[in-house]
Structure formats: structure tokens, C-alpha cells
Design an enzyme around this catalytic site. Structure first.
Site, PDB file in Angstrom:
ATOM      1  N   LYS A  88       0.863  -1.206  -0.017  1.00  0.00           N
ATOM      2  CA  LYS A  88      -0.061  -0.073  -0.116  1.00  0.00           C
ATOM      3  C   LYS A  88       0.871   1.194  -0.095  1.00  0.00           C
ATOM      4  CE  LYS A  88      -4.116   1.821   2.538  1.00  0.00           C
ATOM      5  NZ  LYS A  88      -4.915   1.407   3.792  1.00  0.00           N
ATOM      6  N   SER A 161      -9.833   1.449   3.043  1.00  0.00           N
ATOM      7  CA  SER A 161      -8.725   2.190   2.200  1.00  0.00           C
ATOM      8  C   SER A 161      -8.025   1.622   1.155  1.00  0.00           C
ATOM      9  CB  SER A 161      -8.244   3.261   3.152  1.00  0.00           C
ATOM     10  OG  SER A 161      -7.209   2.621   4.094  1.00  0.00           O
ATOM     11  N   SER A 185     -10.383  -1.359   6.948  1.00  0.00           N
ATOM     12  CA  SER A 185      -9.793  -0.917   5.568  1.00  0.00           C
ATOM     13  C   SER A 185      -8.845  -2.252   5.057  1.00  0.00           C
ATOM     14  CB  SER A 185      -8.748   0.211   5.812  1.00  0.00           C
ATOM     15  OG  SER A 185      -9.552   1.315   5.829  1.00  0.00           O
TER      16      SER A 185
END
Length: 477
Positions: A88, A161, A185
């Protein structure tokens, strides 16, 4: 490129991490071949899916060549050796932009690797790229960012997210990824994209070099196509870290050990009022099917009553807002114009603005509620080994449904009720694919465990996946 695995021909990009690891170790496949295959697939597929913020082709090929030489020399680092993994894009990477889903950091080039990135490198993994995320890892993407598209159906939400992390793994663009979870997330994109995600115990994995959303709620964890693949990644990144005093100095077990053994007399706690109130029938039916599989595996289902989750769920935004304001104090409000609009539902600017309105008394009240819920959850988990719960109260959301949820504060709070309590408690979870809805979109569920008992969650998840094939299904790309 295809090869035989699990008694059938599999396109290599959809093979499991451990399957390609075995091929690499046996030198039936080389890291360079594997990396080139994935880079070609990213070039082909990701211009539509938009899961990657940055593809690190040169770095990946250099690491692949190094892994190839080491494997040829008999130096084996473990199951990640030579395997392409993506992270990420809020995990710092030395010499590579880490934008955290923002424009304000679009030129931020760290001088060091996050601890988790460093540990992946030490395990011999190939860093194939940085994955797109919502702005600063909150709910909504920055207006300048095209959100990653769900590979099962682009009209559906890809989760938040860790949107790019979920999409890339589901679409065969990485064999595993790192995500973060502050309020669902890792769990939302895992469920939305039909993959497996582990939110470890808070403190199990170092957060050093990972841009914070809300420090005391942030968890870094693996996302992969199976429980055992996620276990391999977790084993590489977990453990104490001198750069992060909150990373627990607790030995890291071999998460892959004993995965083929029977699960034994595991007690699964089910709070039916929690799991089924204001929950759609497809999700309830999925949970019933999961319970049937667990009983066949020899687990005992125990009816439990969780401590009240509604209050702690409502308190989550106070904590997240205040801690987000701390994380962004150098740039907000001084550079507020570079953020997405504060009045957009789900914007990080809106969360920070909310955080500035929370009084010390309100925050301490939330803290007391957090302590009470954490203690009550611990007591519940004295009577059972793990809890079974949904990830969300409805099946997969269309993009229009997602916007409607974001725009209604009460609906959003209700939507969060299966995830935020376990961030507030710091409890470990594993999210697993549990079927498909009438719209042919993936459904997911979660097991919640005691602190630092990720190994039991992994064993239970792997046992479930030996009995089902939901994790073996892939989008037709």
C-alpha cells in the site's frame, strides 16, 4: 504462462503464493520469469483497474535477478523468496514516491524503507509496486485519483482504504499485498474483492515508516488469496522493532506450521443478535453456511452476547478524528486547499476538521468506553476461542449505494458496526471469502480472536478453505 498445481492447470498469475514459492524453490520457475509475467499482466490489465499508484519494474527485476542468483546458489530465504509482492502506498520505500493517496505528498520520496518493507526485502520478496489507496487512508479517494475498480464488476465498490491492495490481489497482479486497517480498511476490500486479509493484533506488526491515519487504531497486515498465503506474509513482517516501541516484543510463531492438522475442539462464538440485526438475508445465509462447514470440521458453536458495540462504534470517529488531526498537523489546515474538499462525505479533511472539534472531556469519555469494551470483549473470549461475524451488514455495494452510505452519517455509522469495535479493541481478525450474492459479487466474513492469537485464526481459516473453494474463484479478466 500456466503450470499444473492442485491437480489442474492454473494461469500463473492466479496461482497461490505458496504454489509459486514451491516452483521457485524447485527451480521449475525463475523469479525473473515470474516477475516479467506479472509486469506484462499489469501493463495489460491495470490501465483499466487502476490498482497501482506506482509500478516499480526496474526495482522488481533487479530484486528478481538477485533472488534468482541466491536460489541457484542454494541460499533460500523462505516462502517469499523471489515472489512479487506489492505494498500500500503509505508504506515508505527508499527512493520511491510514497504519496499516501494524496496530492500533497505526490513528490514525497522517503530516504528509508518502512520496517514492513524492509522485512519483505529481507525475506527475498520482489517489490513489484505501490498500491493505490483512499486519501490518507480514510474513506474517500482524492478527487484527482481514479479509484481502483472492482475486478468482478466495475460498477461495484472496491473497498476502502486498501482499495488497490484488494484489487491487485484479486486480479492476479500480485501474489500478496500489504494493507492497513483503521476502521475496516483490510476487511472491506478483502470482502469486496473476494480475497483473504489479516488484521493482526495492534502491536503485532511495526508501524514504523507507515504514514498514520489514527496511530492507536492503525493495523498493518497482509492481503492474499488464501489464509496460508497471508500467513506466509505475516510471518515475514511481524515482530518487535526498535524503531516502533509499540511493536510487541512477543516471539513470532511459525504461522505455517500445522496447517494440515485437524482444528480440534475449537469453540466458535456467535452473537446472533449482533450478526443478524439490520443485516440482509444473503449475509445471514452466508454465515449459516459458514457455521455448517465449521460444524463439519468439528468446531462447537457457542451462543454468546458481545458487550455493547453501538457506543464504541459511535466513539470511533472521535478517536480517528483527533488522531488524524495529529498526523496531519504539519499540513492541515495550513495547506487545506491541497486536500479533497472537507464537505465531501468520507473526506480526510472532513475527519480532521471533526477531530479539531472534539473536546478533551469527549475524548476521555471515548477512551473510557474503549477500555470498557476491550475488557468486555476479553471476557467474552474467555468462553470461546474466536468469534464469527459479518464484515458488513449488506452484500457488496454498488458505487451508487456506497455514495448513499457515505452521505448519510447514521447509515455510515451503521455500516461500520462490524469493523470499528475490533480496531478500538486492537483485536486480530481474519477475513475470508464466504460465497457470492445474487449479483455474482463476493461475500466475506470474519473471525475475531484473542490478542496475539493470529495463528489460531489462520489455522481456522485454512481449515475452512480446505472445505470450500470460494478463495479459488477469480474474476474473468
Amino acid at each position: 504462462m500456466t503450470f499444473t498445481c492442485a491437480a489442474h492447470e492454473t494461469r500463473v498469475h492466479y496461482a497461490s503464493l505458496l504454489e509459486v514459492a514451491a516452483k521457485l524453490r524447485a527451480r521449475e520457475l525463475t523469479p525473473v520469469e515470474l516477475t516479467e509475467t506479472l509486469l506484462a499482466r499489469i501493463d495489460q490489465v491495470d490501465p483499466v483497474l487502476r490498482s497501482y499508484a506506482t509500478v516499480t519494474a526496474d526495482v522488481a527485476l533487479a530484486q528478481a535477478r538477485n533472488a534468482e542468483a541466491e536460489l541457484a546458489a542454494g541460499r533460500y530465504r523462505g516462502p517469499l523468496h523471489g515472489v512479487p509482492i506489492a505494498v500500500k502506498d503509505l508504506c515508505f520505500t527508499a527512493g520511491i514516491v510514497t504519496a499516501a493517496g494524496t496530492t500533497i505528498r505526490s513528490r514525497h520520496v522517503p530516504t528509508y524503507d518502512a520496517t514492513v518493507v524492509q522485512r519483505l526485502s529481507q525475506a527475498g520478496a520482489v517489490l513489484i509496486g505501490k498500491l493505490q489507496l483512499t486519501e490518507s487512508a480514510f474513506a474517500e479517494h482524492h478527487p484527482s485519483v481514479t479509484p481502483p475498480r472492482n475486478p468482478w464488476n466495475p460498477e461495484y465498490w472496491s473497498g476502502a482504504s486498501s482499495s488497490g491492495s484488494g484489487v491487485a490481489v484479486a486480479a492476479g497482479l500480485a501474489f500478496g499485498s500489504l494493507g492497513t486497517d483503521t476502521g475496516g480498511s483490510i476487511r472491506y476490500p478483502s470482502a469486496a474483492n473476494g480475497i483473504t486479509g489479516i488484521k493482526p493484533t495492534w502491536g503485532r506488526v511495526s508501524r514504523h515508516g507507515v504514514f498514520a491515519l489514527a496511530a492507536s487504531l492503525d493495523h498493518v497486515g497482509p492481503m492474499a488469496r488464501s489464509a496460508q498465503d497471508a500467513a506466509a506474509i505475516l510471518g515475514a513482517i511481524a515482530g518487535a522493532d526498535p524503531h516502533d516501541p509499540t511493536a510487541a516484543a512477543i516471539p513470532v510463531p511459525d504461522y505455517l506450521a500445522g496447517l494440515g492438522a485437524p482444528i480440534g475442539p475449537v469453540r466458535i462464538g456467535v452473537d446472533r443478535a449482533y450478526n443478524e440485526t439490520r443485516v440482509d438475508q444473503a449475509t445471514i445465509g452466508m454465515l449459516d453456511d459458514v457455521i455448517a462447514v465449521l460444524r463439519r470440521l468439528g468446531a462447537t458453536i457457542v451462543e454468546v452476547t458481545l458487550p455493547d458495540t453501538s457506543t464504541i462504534n459511535a466513539m470511533w470517529s472521535r478517536y480517528a478524528g483527533v488522531e488524524a488531526a495529529i498526523a496531519h498537523q504539519a499540513t492541515y489546515p495550513s495547506r487545506a486547499s491541497e486536500y479533497g474538499p472537507a464537505d465531501t462525505p468520507g473526506s480526510i479533511a472532513g475527519l480532521i476538521t471533526h477531530g479539531h472539534t472534539v473536546s478533551a472531556v469527549e475524548l476521555m469519555h471515548a477512551h473510557h468506553q474503549r477500555l470498557a469494551f476491550t475488557g468486555g470483549l476479553a471476557r467474552t473470549l474467555c468462553d470461546v476461542d474466536v468469534l464469527l461475524a459479518p464484515v458488513q451488514p449488506t452484500t457488496s455495494l454498488t458505487l451508487a449505494q456506497k455514495e448513499a452510505v457515505y452521505s448519510d452519517p447514521e447509515a455510515l455509522t451503521d455500516f461500520l458496526r462490524f469493523v470499528t469495535p475490533f480496531n478500538m479493541a486492537g483485536a486480530p481478525t481474519i477475513t475470508l471469502p464466504g460465497g457470492f450474492g445474487e449479483d455474482d459479487m463476493p461475500l466475506g466474513f470474519q473471525f475475531v480472536g484473542r490478542p496475539f492469537e493470529e495463528q489460531l485464526l489462520i489455522q481456522l481459516g485454512h481449515a475452512y478453505q480446505r472445505e470450500t473453494d470460494w478463495h479459488l474463484r477469480h474474476p474473468a479478466l
